[in-house]
Design an enzyme around this catalytic site. Sequence first.
Site, PDB file in Angstrom:
ATOM      1  N   GLY A 506       9.383 -14.501   5.125  1.00  0.00           N
ATOM      2  CA  GLY A 506      10.314 -13.897   4.179  1.00  0.00           C
ATOM      3  C   GLY A 506       9.817 -12.525   3.779  1.00  0.00           C
ATOM      4  N   GLY A 508      10.394  -9.267   0.543  1.00  0.00           N
ATOM      5  CA  GLY A 508      10.931  -8.951  -0.772  1.00  0.00           C
ATOM      6  C   GLY A 508      10.470  -7.571  -1.154  1.00  0.00           C
ATOM      7  N   GLY A 509      10.703  -7.223  -2.398  1.00  0.00           N
ATOM      8  CA  GLY A 509      10.346  -5.893  -2.848  1.00  0.00           C
ATOM      9  C   GLY A 509       8.848  -5.656  -2.857  1.00  0.00           C
ATOM     10  N   PHE A 510       8.081  -6.724  -2.922  1.00  0.00           N
ATOM     11  CA  PHE A 510       6.643  -6.531  -3.100  1.00  0.00           C
ATOM     12  C   PHE A 510       5.868  -6.737  -1.819  1.00  0.00           C
ATOM     13  CE2 PHE A 510       8.465  -8.403  -6.978  1.00  0.00           C
ATOM     14  CZ  PHE A 510       8.467  -7.247  -7.730  1.00  0.00           C
ATOM     15  N   GLY A 511       6.537  -7.117  -0.755  1.00  0.00           N
ATOM     16  CA  GLY A 511       5.840  -7.286   0.497  1.00  0.00           C
ATOM     17  C   GLY A 511       6.373  -8.487   1.262  1.00  0.00           C
ATOM     18  N   VAL A 513       6.025 -11.934   3.804  1.00  0.00           N
ATOM     19  CA  VAL A 513       5.176 -13.121   3.875  1.00  0.00           C
ATOM     20  C   VAL A 513       5.169 -13.635   5.311  1.00  0.00           C
ATOM     21  CG1 VAL A 513       4.805 -15.440   2.990  1.00  0.00           C
ATOM     22  CG2 VAL A 513       5.802 -13.706   1.516  1.00  0.00           C
ATOM     23  N   ASP A 623       9.887 -12.841 -12.353  1.00  0.00           N
ATOM     24  CA  ASP A 623      10.756 -12.805 -11.175  1.00  0.00           C
ATOM     25  C   ASP A 623      11.132 -14.221 -10.746  1.00  0.00           C
ATOM     26  OD1 ASP A 623      12.219 -11.685  -9.140  1.00  0.00           O
ATOM     27  OD2 ASP A 623      10.500 -11.323  -7.824  1.00  0.00           O
TER      28      ASP A 623
END
Length: 834
Positions: A506, A508-511, A513, A623
């Site tokens: 997956g 997302g905005g933070f990195g 996975v 979040d």
Amino acid sequence: MGNPFSPICQNHYFVPTLIFILCFRLSPSASATDTISSNQTLSGDQTLLSSGENFVLGYFRPGNSSYYYIGIWYQQISSKTIVWVANRDNPVVDKNATRLRILDGNLVLTNDSKSPAWSTNLTGSSGEVVAVLGDDGNLIIKSGSNSSSAEAPLWQSFDYPAHTWLPGAKLGINKRTNKTTLLTSWKNSDDPAVGLFSLQLQPSSEYFIFWNMSDDYWTSGTWDNQSKIFSLVPEMRLNYIYDFSYVDNENESYFTYSVYKSANTVSRFVMDLSGQIKQLSWLPTQQWNLFWSQPRQQCEVYRLCGPYGVCSESTDNFCSCLHGFSIASPNDWNLSDWSAGCARKTGLNCGVNATTNKDKDRFFPMSSVKLPDSQQSKSVGSSSECENYCSSNCSCTGYTFQDGSCLTWGGDLFNLWQLSTSDQSGKNFYLRLAASDVPNPSSKPNVAAIVGGSVAGVIALVGIALLGLWAWKRRSTRTKTVEGTLIAFAYRDVQAATKNFSEKLGGGGFGSVFKGTLPDSSEIAVKKLESISQGEKQFRTEVSTIGMIQHVNLVRLRGFCSEGDKKLLVYDYMPNGSLNAHLFNGKDSNILDWKTRYQIALGTARGLTYLHEKCRDCIIHCDIKPENILLDAEFVPKVADFGLAKLMGREFSRVLTTMRGTRGYLAPEWISGVAITAKADVYSYGMMLFEIVSGRRNSEPDGDSKIKFFPTWAASKLVEGGDLLDLLDPSLGSEADLDELSKICRVACWCIQDEEVHRPTMGQVVQILEGVLEVNMPPIPRALQLYADNQEQIVFFTESSSSQSSQTRSNNSASTVASKNQNAVSQNSAPSQE
Ligand SMILES: *[C@@H]1O[C@H](CO)[C@@H](O)[C@H](O)[C@H]1NC(C)=O
Ligand SMILES: *[C@@H]1O[C@H](CO)[C@@H](O)[C@H](O)[C@H]1NC(C)=O
Ligand SMILES: *[C@@H]1O[C@H](CO)[C@@H](O)[C@H](O)[C@H]1NC(C)=O
Ligand SMILES: *[C@@H]1O[C@H](CO)[C@@H](O)[C@H](O)[C@H]1NC(C)=O
Ligand SMILES: *[C@@H]1O[C@H](CO)[C@@H](O)[C@H](O)[C@H]1NC(C)=O
Ligand SMILES: *[C@@H]1O[C@H](CO)[C@@H](O)[C@H](O)[C@H]1NC(C)=O
Ligand SMILES: *[C@@H]1O[C@H](CO)[C@@H](O)[C@H](O)[C@H]1NC(C)=O
Ligand SMILES: *[C@@H]1O[C@H](CO)[C@@H](O)[C@H](O)[C@H]1NC(C)=O
Ligand SMILES: *[C@@H]1O[C@H](CO)[C@@H](O)[C@H](O)[C@H]1NC(C)=O
Ligand SMILES: *[C@@H]1O[C@H](CO)[C@@H](O)[C@H](O)[C@H]1NC(C)=O
Ligand SMILES: *[C@@H]1O[C@H](CO)[C@@H](O)[C@H](O)[C@H]1NC(C)=O
Ligand SMILES: *[C@@H]1O[C@H](CO)[C@@H](O)[C@H](O)[C@H]1NC(C)=O
């Protein structure tokens, strides 16, 4: 962090009176009229009153100003709030001697000498005209003496807004005349003259905020006609007050908005003195409530503090002067106009006469600074070379040296930003000052001398440092255990475990996975972090804090990797993936039955309770959404990504609020910019509960267009006593425990209340879902249905008759009273806050 997590005192559960109390009415002139016709004038204390008594037009004096202006303000709002000003740039001195009248087909403001201070400047309008103040706050000029005729106006104040954009007005471009309708800030709090900041629509259908009509520092992004949001203002999805619409045709291109009927509130949109656009609504508590502003940070406003001013988010008045400077215009400064900035206390001494070392300008060091705009760059070898270079150029006002490059500034310095010392993006900056303004010259060693005098020492030091670095590198290339159970992984080990990051789970905005397998064949999930602003040491500290947090409903952090820019977090792998995959794209085999859903809701609440209340350093997740609830082999929910907010630092809220797929879960306080508490997680959790029930995204209306926004629909269904099974995910085929369904819906609705104090704590949610506390009928959240008359039913829980005595609260007698009569607010539950 303070302790925002102490159990909520029940005393907070009261609702402000939801009725407008009109403290006083501005006394209308003897003949309350909304019209000025040819033979009438307006002067002194006379006013026009719109037919529905919403707006008043008359003379006003802003703040401590000695001048008068013609303006429009709200009739029914106790604090006089100006929404339009006619003669912004031409005030009058004596309102008794000034007349607003119709003259030659125009509305004109004249004083005794009959020279106009202001005019509507219409040309070619012949015959009689009248000026009428509308109930929407629009002053119009139209022909004929009959004020009820429905002709198009010859002129309207909506086309010439000041700093306020009222519902119904158009803000855009007239393509035939190329004229833009723009909002402009006041000059200062006492002067409505055109100020430096303006909001304008560009032909690309995006709004910009300009400084002095020339430099833009904020944009809304382009309009998405489908989802009705501006691309860079995702929080518009959370807006239940304004209905924006965009019109683009051959003649014009503009936005306009209306206030939803359900909002039932007076609300306004202003280009503020502070250089921010703001949306405010009038509260029953008789004050304006700021619920949205952009740019989010005050210091992002271009040139806010003027030349040599420095902005800081951590002080109340944002602007101050650099060392060695004093406020250039204290008067304006006191009136919230900082644009004149600061002036040198002592002039620089540069040039032919400044030959002796004693008089030579010096450099004052500043740390943790966001550097000013428009520097020049030159590559030099050392910081002292950079200083000499700046010193030798009389127009150089400051420098900084980084990575072999010397950055210098010429002329006035703008947009300096003092960051907190912990902010890793802060830089050192050297400000040029007259020698006498630099404190304690002896304490600032001459860098050049020291470097020259101890070359050998430096070489030795560098040698030692290199040795240390080498040793550290050697160590860090091998994976080893640190602090307790956390493993510090070597990058290449993680690379091997994830087959060079080939299986993405997956993003997302933070990195992103990735899945991996360790040599001992245990499976891991590796999160590659992006844009970490932490320094190495702080990163390790935060990570080891996260590592110590362990709970059956939290994903376990096994380790991390930190090699330069490469920052990885290594977690246990969760075979059943994240909740969203089961809720929203479920194939039949994937569908979670009701029992599992209830357990997921409860487990998640337990995990969050642990984060909020039980662990040593309390953590707000920030979040919560189905993507961050992972499911293990037995479908036990595990909250993922906790602690990231601290780990990411300043970047976090920016990424979060612009990230796709997060907006539907953000609590209103994210938008209003007030401090975020654990109650923000409660809100997001509530939003998620609705999705667990319905099996669909709240924010994506399905084909059934009558359901615009699921939580609104669900809340009203709940409150109106409709069939709750209608809310249930259709793929469950009505297979659900009705008691549990009702409980979850009520909890969800309590969790998304606008006021943080009205939301339960996660601990209380757990008790409700466990059956220890009983939950009362919630009111419809105000954001969903503003100011709906829900004064009753504001205590959200009561002791269940079956509650275990070990978990009952001390003053349960009062709560039990309330539970017997759900419509009544018990005396003890809603007492004397005021
Ligand atoms: C205005 O005043 C003039 C003379 O004073 C009069 O002839 C005219 O009818 C008046 N107009 C209106 C609209 O009252
Ligand atoms: C007017 O000035 C006085 C003192 O100078 C100050 O206390 C007061 O707040 C000012 N009022 C406004 C509306 O600015
Ligand atoms: C204007 O007139 C009113 C009474 O008509 C008076 O009280 C007030 O002082 C006057 N204002 C000025 C500035 O002359
Ligand atoms: C009337 O306006 C003119 C020009 O704006 C100005 O010179 C004059 O002083 C004003 N007279 C009064 C009494 O305010
Ligand atoms: C009307 O015209 C005059 C003279 O051209 C100008 O000074 C003034 O600003 C104009 N007023 C408005 C409201 O545009
Ligand atoms: C204005 O016009 C309408 C219809 O056109 C009429 O009914 C009304 O009496 C008129 N009002 C005045 C003040 O003349
Ligand atoms: C308006 O601007 C466009 C593009 O800048 C130009 O082509 C057009 O001629 C202008 N129209 C008028 C009336 O100035
Ligand atoms: C704004 O721009 C104008 C020219 O466009 C300039 O004369 C003025 O000095 C500028 N204002 C400031 C505060 O720099
Ligand atoms: C936006 O959508 C509305 C209907 O939803 C439509 O009437 C309008 O023309 C659209 N505007 C643009 C610029 O596409
Ligand atoms: C544009 O303006 C013209 C002339 O005023 C008018 O005939 C036409 O209907 C307008 N078009 C739209 C879409 O309003
Ligand atoms: C500005 O405000 C401060 C405190 O409110 C006051 O001491 C100072 O005199 C004011 N300066 C001016 C120029 O009004
Ligand atoms: C230099 O100093 C002399 C005398 O001290 C003075 O006359 C002259 O104006 C100064 N020159 C400059 C550029 O300041």
